[in-house]
Design a protein around this motif. Sequence first.
Motif, mmCIF file in Angstrom:
data_model
loop_
_atom_site.group_PDB
_atom_site.id
_atom_site.type_symbol
_atom_site.label_atom_id
_atom_site.label_comp_id
_atom_site.label_asym_id
_atom_site.label_seq_id
_atom_site.Cartn_x
_atom_site.Cartn_y
_atom_site.Cartn_z
ATOM 1 N N ASN A 22 -16.556 -9.425 24.964
ATOM 2 C CA ASN A 22 -16.847 -8.780 23.674
ATOM 3 C C ASN A 22 -15.766 -7.744 23.343
ATOM 4 O O ASN A 22 -16.057 -6.539 23.260
ATOM 5 C CB ASN A 22 -18.225 -8.121 23.710
ATOM 6 N N PRO A 23 -14.527 -8.187 23.152
ATOM 7 C CA PRO A 23 -13.457 -7.219 22.889
ATOM 8 C C PRO A 23 -13.579 -6.624 21.492
ATOM 9 O O PRO A 23 -14.001 -7.296 20.548
ATOM 10 C CB PRO A 23 -12.192 -8.064 23.013
ATOM 11 N N LYS A 24 -13.204 -5.365 21.381
ATOM 12 C CA LYS A 24 -13.199 -4.733 20.065
ATOM 13 C C LYS A 24 -12.114 -5.361 19.195
ATOM 14 O O LYS A 24 -12.340 -5.696 18.032
ATOM 15 C CB LYS A 24 -12.958 -3.230 20.202
ATOM 16 N N SER A 42 -3.618 1.687 20.857
ATOM 17 C CA SER A 42 -3.773 2.348 22.155
ATOM 18 C C SER A 42 -3.540 3.847 22.046
ATOM 19 O O SER A 42 -4.131 4.633 22.783
ATOM 20 C CB SER A 42 -2.814 1.735 23.177
ATOM 21 N N ARG A 43 -2.663 4.241 21.125
ATOM 22 C CA ARG A 43 -2.412 5.671 20.929
ATOM 23 C C ARG A 43 -3.622 6.395 20.357
ATOM 24 O O ARG A 43 -3.712 7.618 20.422
ATOM 25 C CB ARG A 43 -1.205 5.847 20.005
ATOM 26 N N LYS A 44 -4.553 5.640 19.787
ATOM 27 C CA LYS A 44 -5.802 6.197 19.267
ATOM 28 C C LYS A 44 -6.973 5.915 20.199
ATOM 29 O O LYS A 44 -8.132 6.088 19.823
ATOM 30 C CB LYS A 44 -6.097 5.608 17.879
ATOM 31 N N GLY A 45 -6.645 5.473 21.416
ATOM 32 C CA GLY A 45 -7.682 5.265 22.413
ATOM 33 C C GLY A 45 -8.413 3.949 22.321
ATOM 34 O O GLY A 45 -9.469 3.788 22.933
ATOM 35 N N ILE A 46 -7.869 2.980 21.570
ATOM 36 C CA ILE A 46 -8.517 1.676 21.413
ATOM 37 C C ILE A 46 -7.738 0.632 22.209
ATOM 38 O O ILE A 46 -6.555 0.392 21.945
ATOM 39 C CB ILE A 46 -8.591 1.270 19.930
ATOM 40 N N ALA A 47 -8.386 0.013 23.177
ATOM 41 C CA ALA A 47 -7.748 -1.012 24.005
ATOM 42 C C ALA A 47 -7.954 -2.390 23.381
ATOM 43 O O ALA A 47 -9.043 -2.710 22.904
ATOM 44 C CB ALA A 47 -8.317 -0.990 25.416
ATOM 45 N N SER A 48 -6.918 -3.194 23.391
ATOM 46 C CA SER A 48 -6.963 -4.537 22.815
ATOM 47 C C SER A 48 -6.951 -5.590 23.920
ATOM 48 O O SER A 48 -6.531 -5.332 25.047
ATOM 49 C CB SER A 48 -5.747 -4.769 21.905
ATOM 50 N N THR A 49 -7.395 -6.784 23.560
ATOM 51 C CA THR A 49 -7.211 -7.969 24.396
ATOM 52 C C THR A 49 -6.176 -8.846 23.703
ATOM 53 O O THR A 49 -6.364 -9.235 22.547
ATOM 54 C CB THR A 49 -8.532 -8.738 24.569
ATOM 55 N N ILE A 50 -5.086 -9.123 24.406
ATOM 56 C CA ILE A 50 -3.963 -9.853 23.825
ATOM 57 C C ILE A 50 -3.815 -11.187 24.543
ATOM 58 O O ILE A 50 -3.784 -11.239 25.784
ATOM 59 C CB ILE A 50 -2.655 -9.041 23.947
ATOM 60 N N VAL A 51 -3.732 -12.242 23.768
ATOM 61 C CA VAL A 51 -3.612 -13.595 24.318
ATOM 62 C C VAL A 51 -2.238 -14.136 23.966
ATOM 63 O O VAL A 51 -1.841 -14.162 22.793
ATOM 64 C CB VAL A 51 -4.717 -14.505 23.738
ATOM 65 N N GLU A 52 -1.473 -14.561 24.958
ATOM 66 C CA GLU A 52 -0.113 -15.044 24.747
ATOM 67 C C GLU A 52 0.090 -16.396 25.440
ATOM 68 O O GLU A 52 -0.196 -16.538 26.637
ATOM 69 C CB GLU A 52 0.905 -14.035 25.275
ATOM 70 N N ARG A 53 0.597 -17.363 24.696
ATOM 71 C CA ARG A 53 0.775 -18.708 25.230
ATOM 72 C C ARG A 53 1.854 -18.773 26.303
ATOM 73 O O ARG A 53 1.728 -19.495 27.290
ATOM 74 C CB ARG A 53 1.116 -19.658 24.077
ATOM 75 N N ASP A 54 2.939 -18.021 26.139
ATOM 76 C CA ASP A 54 4.049 -18.064 27.091
ATOM 77 C C ASP A 54 3.757 -17.210 28.315
ATOM 78 O O ASP A 54 2.817 -16.410 28.334
ATOM 79 C CB ASP A 54 5.334 -17.566 26.431
ATOM 80 N N GLN A 55 4.612 -17.330 29.320
ATOM 81 C CA GLN A 55 4.492 -16.503 30.515
ATOM 82 C C GLN A 55 5.037 -15.104 30.284
ATOM 83 O O GLN A 55 4.723 -14.179 31.032
ATOM 84 C CB GLN A 55 5.241 -17.154 31.687
ATOM 85 N N GLN A 56 5.876 -14.958 29.260
ATOM 86 C CA GLN A 56 6.548 -13.693 28.994
ATOM 87 C C GLN A 56 6.224 -13.232 27.579
ATOM 88 O O GLN A 56 6.238 -14.021 26.644
ATOM 89 C CB GLN A 56 8.060 -13.872 29.166
ATOM 90 N N ILE A 57 5.950 -11.949 27.414
ATOM 91 C CA ILE A 57 5.641 -11.421 26.086
ATOM 92 C C ILE A 57 6.936 -11.171 25.304
ATOM 93 O O ILE A 57 8.021 -11.151 25.864
ATOM 94 C CB ILE A 57 4.808 -10.127 26.186
ATOM 95 N N GLY A 58 6.790 -10.988 23.983
ATOM 96 C CA GLY A 58 7.946 -10.685 23.138
ATOM 97 C C GLY A 58 8.220 -11.710 22.061
ATOM 98 O O GLY A 58 9.034 -11.464 21.180
ATOM 99 N N GLY A 59 7.553 -12.872 22.134
ATOM 100 C CA GLY A 59 7.779 -13.903 21.125
ATOM 101 C C GLY A 59 9.233 -14.319 21.050
ATOM 102 O O GLY A 59 9.908 -14.475 22.076
ATOM 103 N N LEU A 60 9.754 -14.488 19.836
ATOM 104 C CA LEU A 60 11.153 -14.870 19.652
ATOM 105 C C LEU A 60 12.104 -13.721 19.954
ATOM 106 O O LEU A 60 13.324 -13.916 19.952
ATOM 107 C CB LEU A 60 11.386 -15.363 18.224
#
Length: 503
Positions: A22-24, A42-60
């Motif tokens: 149940n992620p915010k 995150s700077r406002k104290g809100i944690a996210s759940t991030i889903v990334e298809r690749d093994q490495q973040i950053g996209g292009l």
Amino acid sequence: MQPVRRRAWRSVPMQSSRLDPNPKILILGAGPAGLACAMELSRKGIASTIVERDQQIGGLAKTLRIAEGDDVFLTDIGPHRFFSKNQYLYDFIEDLLHEEWRKVPRLTRQFIDGKFFDYPVNVKQVVKNLGLWKSCRIGVDYFLARIVYGLFQKPMRTFEDYVVANFGRTLAEFSMINYTEKIWGIPVADIHPDWAKQRISGLNLWSVFKNAIGFGRKKGKGSPKSLVDEFYYPQFGTGRIYEEIGKHLRQEGATIACDSEPVVVRHDGTRITEVDVKTPDGVQTVRPERVVESVPITRFLELLDPPPPPEVRDAAAQLKWRAQVYLFLTLDKESVTKDNWIYFPSKDIPFGRTSEMKNFSADMCPPGKTSFFVEFFAFETDPIWTMTKEQVLDLVLPYFESWGFFTRQDVRQCYLMKRPHVYPVYDSRYRERLDVIKGWLDRLENLIYVGRPGRFKYTNQDHSLEMGIVASRMILEGRRYDMEPIGAENEYFEKGVIYEKRI
């Protein structure tokens, strides 16, 4: 410098792919836009759940690390430079990278008929390289174009109209029309003028001429660079921005699930209710309060359950994406050129652009070595898409050898990479199709779509970062902002402000 390089690129341990049910905030895609949104939250104290298809973040905008024994080569996926009119973005990155955030002189050229031409156009150089007669023809054609499109107000319905109106037929055909058709794989007569308005609005032959003779340049701190001659770049590649964001997010309790992707997005017509995510631990169902999506908009529509109405699906089916094939070469050579990147407009040359990462930062290569990154624009049905790295190397080597760039003996290793959904194609009807899609997606009140793929908008990384920041404010303030103006300034796309670092 080698130990420093290794310390700078020590990866953060991977998190478990177990997701909060149940992620915010659920963010689909860990590219610049998605990560910037998560960082601001995150700077406002809100944690996210991030889903990334690749093994490495950053996209292009990720930076790849390639080790050959004790030698380490770093490369971006194509050239990335940073300039912006938004001081907040400079501060955002400087806070992450500190002394790694460095100013770099820019040298960009076009290689046409065996000669180098500065990009954007240098009038003095054009006259020298082309001769007086052809240069005069450029001037006459520009004058005639101003009469046709200015005095008689011929409408500019296509990219071809736009560049002919602003540069004249001769100069437009010399480099702009052929290179644009090379990028998109369709005739300029079928390319929407939005492409020109977004990328080169405010740039024309007259503005280039004024720049060449010294008029129109403002000096001083924070002044606009009408033809940007320097930019900021991280010491160890542009991907360092996103590695540092990822490190911060994990420390603040965010979940970053790599090797994971959404497979079903359920909704009730007004809200997204559930998302099934395929992870290394299996498919997990999450029920987020808000969803920020930066995956390709056409792919996102395919995930929806129930599916969008037929008119939305039909509009999405007619949107086109341009893919890229990349050949990365490590070389036993000190240097190839002094350019950051080079454009090759001629259609007789199979590749469109090259970059030498050492000219962005010396720390991208071991001492005494260099690398060369070669880009091909393609559809996934083109022959280049199925070639092996050996075949692609054999295709490009005769060009580089004949130009004196390097020889086969200079090549240490070659690496082949392929990326779909790189460039959203601005064909003549893309906008009306996109309006149908956005009009329907906007009914999902807890959905925000951002980034180049998420909005089907060809933007630079600074604009994607800005979209992510705006998305975070939409969440924090509980209101909607119009993202369309981001990356759509009515002026030359490479105008920016080069801010000095804070003291």
